[in-house]
Design a protein around this motif. Sequence first.
Motif, short mmCIF file in Angstrom:
data_model
loop_
_atom_site.label_atom_id
_atom_site.label_comp_id
_atom_site.label_asym_id
_atom_site.label_seq_id
_atom_site.Cartn_x
_atom_site.Cartn_y
_atom_site.Cartn_z
N GLY A 132 7.88 72.89 84.66
CA GLY A 132 7.99 73.44 83.32
C GLY A 132 7.35 72.57 82.27
N PRO A 133 7.76 72.70 81.03
CA PRO A 133 7.11 72.03 79.91
C PRO A 133 7.64 70.62 79.68
N GLN A 134 7.02 69.95 78.73
CA GLN A 134 7.40 68.59 78.38
C GLN A 134 8.67 68.59 77.56
N LEU A 135 9.49 67.57 77.77
CA LEU A 135 10.64 67.35 76.90
C LEU A 135 10.19 66.61 75.65
N HIS A 136 10.84 66.90 74.53
CA HIS A 136 10.53 66.21 73.28
C HIS A 136 11.62 65.23 72.89
N VAL A 137 12.58 65.03 73.77
CA VAL A 137 13.67 64.08 73.53
C VAL A 137 13.83 63.26 74.80
N PRO A 138 14.51 62.11 74.71
CA PRO A 138 14.76 61.36 75.94
C PRO A 138 15.49 62.22 76.96
N LEU B 166 14.63 51.86 69.88
CA LEU B 166 13.89 52.68 68.91
C LEU B 166 14.03 54.17 69.22
N VAL B 167 13.97 54.52 70.51
CA VAL B 167 14.14 55.92 70.89
C VAL B 167 15.49 56.45 70.44
N GLU B 168 16.53 55.65 70.68
CA GLU B 168 17.88 56.08 70.28
C GLU B 168 17.97 56.22 68.77
N LEU B 169 17.37 55.28 68.04
CA LEU B 169 17.41 55.32 66.57
C LEU B 169 16.72 56.56 66.02
N VAL B 170 15.48 56.80 66.46
CA VAL B 170 14.72 57.90 65.86
C VAL B 170 15.24 59.25 66.30
N GLY C 70 8.79 60.10 57.95
CA GLY C 70 9.84 59.35 57.26
C GLY C 70 10.34 58.17 58.06
N GLN C 71 10.33 58.29 59.39
CA GLN C 71 10.77 57.18 60.23
C GLN C 71 9.76 56.04 60.22
#
Length: 230
Positions: free
Chosen positions: A108-114, A152-156, A189-190
């Motif tokens: 399927g497609p790409q995830l945009h979140v972890p 950084l992933v968790e923060l954003v 903004g991030q």
Amino acid sequence: MTGNAAVSRFPASQLDARRAALADRCRVLPHLAEYLSEGLGYGNDVIALYLDAAAGIVHTIGDAPEGSDDYRVTALPARDWLLSLDLDADFADEWRGCGEFPPAAPDGPQLHVPASLFLGEADAVLAAAGLPVPPPTPPEDLGQVQGLAAALVELVDTYPTDSPAAPVYPLTLTDPASGRARTILLQPGQVAWLAELVRAELTTCHEAQGGTGACGHCGPTPDDGGNRRG
């Protein structure tokens, strides 16, 4: 949907109130909703998902049939909801082996979140359906570079600053020892936020120097005679 579904329609004027009411008593599943609406081609049929874990019910808000401006909310037992979409433990296990930011889903497609956030929602539905959920994988020693990337992933992801439609700016950190790379997708903004955090820390360090070249932040260096340097 199966015959166990309870479906009701409501006008667009009630959408915000309905979403707030469900969010107040259920777990919101934004990443599964995005995956279904964008990734699996369900389109606007899935606007928002909510899990009532105690009752084992998944609530889906979506568009009413074509030709209507209404919305509909469907309440379905978690097990039936999973079966209706061919989502099961094997589906989650395939994702579990893809890494945190896989280039694409197993089929399927790409995830945009972890992936860990996505799987956290999937596992919650599996548990509510009474299906087995694998124990969490022990955290690996990421090292300094990957540890920074994970933070950084968790923060954003936890604190977005822009709408989901905003452009993103990839920031890639690569561990020179392992060659392992991690890409963080930053909203505009991030980017400004992180830059301001760094500038603020620079200001703190400069002010701590007091114009003497020495501060209490740093340990002595070999050639400084034992003085601390900022």
